[in-house]
Motif scaffolding. Sequence first.
Motif, mmCIF file in Angstrom:
data_model
loop_
_atom_site.group_PDB
_atom_site.id
_atom_site.type_symbol
_atom_site.label_atom_id
_atom_site.label_comp_id
_atom_site.label_asym_id
_atom_site.label_seq_id
_atom_site.Cartn_x
_atom_site.Cartn_y
_atom_site.Cartn_z
ATOM 1 N N TYR A 73 0.698 -1.281 -0.157
ATOM 2 C CA TYR A 73 0.003 0.145 -0.095
ATOM 3 C C TYR A 73 0.799 1.137 0.096
ATOM 4 N N ILE A 74 1.901 1.142 0.822
ATOM 5 C CA ILE A 74 3.045 2.322 0.774
ATOM 6 C C ILE A 74 3.498 2.707 -1.037
ATOM 7 N N GLU A 134 0.947 4.167 -2.816
ATOM 8 C CA GLU A 134 0.679 5.612 -1.977
ATOM 9 C C GLU A 134 -0.738 5.567 -1.575
ATOM 10 N N ASN A 135 -1.108 4.548 -0.909
ATOM 11 C CA ASN A 135 -2.374 4.178 -0.509
ATOM 12 C C ASN A 135 -2.166 4.368 1.062
ATOM 13 N N TYR A 136 -1.827 5.412 1.497
ATOM 14 C CA TYR A 136 -1.328 5.407 3.140
ATOM 15 C C TYR A 136 -2.397 5.328 4.208
ATOM 16 N N ALA A 173 -2.557 1.427 4.478
ATOM 17 C CA ALA A 173 -1.145 0.986 4.993
ATOM 18 C C ALA A 173 -1.202 1.287 6.459
ATOM 19 N N LYS A 174 -1.884 2.148 6.720
ATOM 20 C CA LYS A 174 -2.006 2.571 8.196
ATOM 21 C C LYS A 174 -2.951 1.455 8.983
ATOM 22 N N VAL A 221 5.183 5.457 7.918
ATOM 23 C CA VAL A 221 3.892 5.973 7.005
ATOM 24 C C VAL A 221 3.404 7.206 7.308
ATOM 25 N N GLU A 222 3.436 7.637 8.771
ATOM 26 C CA GLU A 222 2.930 8.709 9.198
ATOM 27 C C GLU A 222 4.041 9.851 8.482
ATOM 28 N N ILE A 227 5.972 9.895 6.110
ATOM 29 C CA ILE A 227 5.910 9.974 4.682
ATOM 30 C C ILE A 227 4.908 10.822 4.376
ATOM 31 N N GLU A 228 3.513 10.268 4.873
ATOM 32 C CA GLU A 228 2.382 11.066 4.642
ATOM 33 C C GLU A 228 2.509 12.686 4.963
#
Length: 201
Positions: free
Chosen positions: A158-159, A162-164, A167-168, A194-195, A197-198
């Motif tokens: 998911y990362i 780019e489906n964050y 992913a979370k 992930v957080e 990157i987002e």
Amino acid sequence: ALLKIARIEYEKGNYSKAGEYYVRLASITEEPLTRLEALEGSMKSNFFMKNYDKAIDMGLDLIKSKDLTTDQVNQINHIVGKSYFEKGNYVAAIERLDKSSRADKSVYGAESAYYSIVASLYLNKYDEAENKVFNMSDAFSAYDYWVAKAFIALADVYIAKENYFQAKETLRSVIDNYKGEDLKAEARKKLAEVERIENEE
């Protein structure tokens, strides 16, 4: 006597000594099944010593035998597949690992399924990896560790897409439902990543 001492050294994790005894045994025994066990033991010993080329060569030669049990075939595909994976040959790894996971519903099959997922991820085959995770969670639900590892790998899928959000949520599911602290910690670390990157984006 050689077979007994080879087994003992293998169980103790002394793979160099075990390999030596297995090779000696394979060269002198006239019993076909004993020779097969010796060759299989030698292949596994080489794998654990990180002699991946030797493990692959031995496995591909060994699997031609008509006297192998189903369990032995599964073990060979598992070891050869993981050896290819460690060498970075992910296409060849997937072929063997998928054979192992389809035929073997033990923990080794679950581990093979996990490494097949990661190999697909490394080949940037994200949809393939995602489908494998859900198939694995159905087929190997009894093996919590490997299923949790697979969902952590799914977060990487998911990362990459780019489906964050997904992913979370996937990582939070591992944190909330998996009982072991080892993978909880891994999931928390990846969640923070992930957080980060987002936020940067």
